[in-house]
Design a protein around this motif. Structure first.
Motif, PDB file in Angstrom:
ATOM      1  N   PHE A  31       0.853  -1.193   0.000  1.00 36.21           N
ATOM      2  CA  PHE A  31       0.000   0.000   0.000  1.00 36.21           C
ATOM      3  C   PHE A  31       0.890   1.244   0.000  1.00 36.21           C
ATOM      4  O   PHE A  31       1.757   1.391   0.865  1.00 36.21           O
ATOM      5  N   THR A  32       0.672   2.096  -1.010  1.00 43.53           N
ATOM      6  CA  THR A  32       1.453   3.335  -1.100  1.00 43.53           C
ATOM      7  C   THR A  32       0.551   4.552  -1.225  1.00 43.53           C
ATOM      8  O   THR A  32       1.026   5.627  -1.606  1.00 43.53           O
ATOM      9  N   GLY A  33      -0.718   4.396  -0.975  1.00 43.23           N
ATOM     10  CA  GLY A  33      -1.631   5.526  -1.106  1.00 43.23           C
ATOM     11  C   GLY A  33      -1.982   5.865  -2.535  1.00 43.23           C
ATOM     12  O   GLY A  33      -2.559   6.924  -2.792  1.00 43.23           O
ATOM     13  N   GLY A  34      -1.645   5.004  -3.490  1.00 44.96           N
ATOM     14  CA  GLY A  34      -1.948   5.250  -4.899  1.00 44.96           C
ATOM     15  C   GLY A  34      -0.791   5.801  -5.694  1.00 44.96           C
ATOM     16  O   GLY A  34      -0.946   6.102  -6.883  1.00 44.96           O
ATOM     17  N   ARG A  35       0.394   5.929  -5.103  1.00 51.26           N
ATOM     18  CA  ARG A  35       1.528   6.501  -5.818  1.00 51.26           C
ATOM     19  C   ARG A  35       1.983   5.624  -6.980  1.00 51.26           C
ATOM     20  O   ARG A  35       2.331   6.135  -8.046  1.00 51.26           O
ATOM     21  N   ARG A  37       0.186   3.394  -8.726  1.00 44.04           N
ATOM     22  CA  ARG A  37      -0.816   3.448  -9.795  1.00 44.04           C
ATOM     23  C   ARG A  37      -0.738   4.777 -10.535  1.00 44.04           C
ATOM     24  O   ARG A  37      -0.842   4.838 -11.763  1.00 44.04           O
ATOM     25  N   ALA A  38      -0.546   5.853  -9.779  1.00 40.96           N
ATOM     26  CA  ALA A  38      -0.435   7.171 -10.411  1.00 40.96           C
ATOM     27  C   ALA A  38       0.793   7.230 -11.319  1.00 40.96           C
ATOM     28  O   ALA A  38       0.741   7.806 -12.412  1.00 40.96           O
ATOM     29  N   HIS A  41      -0.033   5.290 -14.565  1.00 40.10           N
ATOM     30  CA  HIS A  41      -0.927   6.044 -15.442  1.00 40.10           C
ATOM     31  C   HIS A  41      -0.222   7.267 -16.029  1.00 40.10           C
ATOM     32  O   HIS A  41      -0.478   7.639 -17.185  1.00 40.10           O
ATOM     33  N   GLN A 190      -2.282  12.903 -12.649  1.00 36.48           N
ATOM     34  CA  GLN A 190      -1.668  11.808 -11.908  1.00 36.48           C
ATOM     35  C   GLN A 190      -0.562  12.319 -10.987  1.00 36.48           C
ATOM     36  O   GLN A 190      -0.314  11.760  -9.909  1.00 36.48           O
ATOM     37  N   ARG A 193      -2.315  13.422  -7.946  1.00 35.21           N
ATOM     38  CA  ARG A 193      -2.713  12.247  -7.164  1.00 35.21           C
ATOM     39  C   ARG A 193      -1.524  11.663  -6.410  1.00 35.21           C
ATOM     40  O   ARG A 193      -1.640  11.282  -5.229  1.00 35.21           O
ATOM     41  N   ALA A 194      -0.370  11.596  -7.071  1.00 30.71           N
ATOM     42  CA  ALA A 194       0.819  11.057  -6.408  1.00 30.71           C
ATOM     43  C   ALA A 194       1.272  11.955  -5.264  1.00 30.71           C
ATOM     44  O   ALA A 194       1.706  11.474  -4.209  1.00 30.71           O
ATOM     45  N   ALA A 197      -0.917  11.453  -2.328  1.00 31.36           N
ATOM     46  CA  ALA A 197      -0.700  10.143  -1.706  1.00 31.36           C
ATOM     47  C   ALA A 197       0.435  10.164  -0.690  1.00 31.36           C
ATOM     48  O   ALA A 197       0.575   9.220   0.100  1.00 31.36           O
TER      49      ALA A 197
END
Length: 366
Positions: A31-35, A37-38, A41, A190, A193-194, A197
């Motif tokens: 789990f990285t808070g969405g980093r 995935r960001a 993308h 993105q 978002r990163a 995160a």
């Protein structure tokens, strides 16, 4: 003396001075808070932006190729028109000399014919130089060492352009510059978002397995596994600054996209109007060529019968040449306006077919 009731002390194990071990370790961020995935993308958006940028370059090169290729053809046709004028004035001069010998015209009329011929020959030389420069420009674009390029594809009649509103709507959806900016906006989003995160914890799974050991105590386990969590409680405002900077980049990309959309719509309008104006000039020039040709025929007959001056024939000859040159220029301007408007609307395929195999009659770009 030790108490006999105490347990016995095992023999101590001393660690040798030389030892070693080999271990295989693995870490897996769960789990990285969405980093992550960001980042993935954002990378894809970067690829899309690069592809769209390549399309921008391709469209520019295609329009440049159309301009230089048919510019060479037009320049050579203009030289041919001027060569025709020279040949016609040479015949006119011979007729004037014959009429002067017979006393039917004055010496001044024959001299006017000589002056007009000299001016026409100078213009022919200029036209040929222009054709040579156009050939050099095309060779430079094609990176060709050929000293005699021969553009064989004629400037064909082009189909009518779609309505302006339709072209502008298509350009807003498909123009490569706008697609590139859309990808940059997605990439900037993105980034936001990163940056956000960074406020979330980072949870990482870690494991290790002993592959080989040398002179190590058996108390060290062969494998270990665990989970770690990292959450900075205070960073001096660094995370807030990252979010602010990423948001500013996103806003900048959105503003650039809005400005580009306005510029593309204006560009389509300009190219469409330029193409329409050139098409009207083509129609006028064709009628002018027909009228100028008939006028020249009548002036030649009148001069042969002694009812017109030499200057009248020369003026009629120049008028016909100007009409023919105007027709060539109008057709060239219409071709560039047509190609530019179609490229702006994302119809590269239609442009390639129209200027390689004649006019595009298909509907696959509609």
């Amino acid at each position: 003396m030790l108490d006999p009731n105490l347990p016995a002390i095992p023999n101590p194990v001393l660690q040798p001075d030389t030892f070693g071990f080999a271990m295989a370790t693995v870490t897996w961020p769960v789990f990285t808070g969405g980093r992550i995935r960001a980042a993935r993308h954002a990378a894809q958006a970067g690829i899309d932006a690069a592809a769209a940028g390549l399309d921008v370059v391709r469209d520019g090169l295609l329009l440049d190729l159309v301009a230089r290729y048919h510019g060479l053809r037009i320049a050579r046709e203009a030289a041919d028109v001027q060569a025709g004028v020279v040949g016609s004035l040479q015949r006119h001069l011979r007729n004037a000399e014959a009429l002067e010998r017979e006393g039917q015209i004055a010496r001044a009329d024959r001299m006017r014919a000589e002056v007009a011929l000299a001016q026409a020959e100078a213009s022919l030389q200029q036209r040929r130089h222009a054709a040579d420069l156009a050939e050099a420009a095309l060779a430079s674009l094609l990176e060709s060492d050929d000293d005699a390029l021969d553009p064989v594809t004629p400037l064909a009649e082009l189909p009518p352009l779609p309505e302006l509103a339709r072209l502008q709507d298509e350009a807003a959806r498909t123009h490569p510059l706008l697609r590139q900016l859309d990808a940059l906006i997605a990439q900037a989003a993105q980034g936001v978002r990163a940056a956000r995160a960074e406020y979330a914890p980072t949870i990482v799974f870690a494991g290790a397995y002993e592959l080989e050991s040398h002179q190590l105590p058996e108390l060290i386990p062969e494998w270990t596994a665990g989970i770690t969590m990292r959450l900075p409680l205070f960073d001096g405002g660094a995370r807030r600054a990252k979010v602010s900077a990423a948001g500013a980049l996103h806003d900048e990309a959105v503003a650039a996209r809005r400005e580009a959309d306005d510029r593309i719509r204006l560009l389509v309008r300009e190219r469409r109007l330029a193409g329409d104006d050139a098409l009207r000039r083509v129609d006028v020039a064709r009628r002018t060529v027909a009228l100028a040709g008939e006028s020249l025929r009548m002036q030649r007959l009148a001069f042969a019968e002694g009812e017109a001056r030499s200057i009248d024939v020369v003026d009629a000859e120049n008028a016909l040449a100007l009409a023919r040159l105007g027709l060539l220029a109008a057709r060239y301007d219409h071709a560039l306006g047509w190609a530019g408007a179609m490229l702006a609307a994302g119809r590269r395929g239609a442009v390639e077919r129209a200027f390689s195999n004649g006019p595009d009659r298909g509907n696959d770009d509609d």
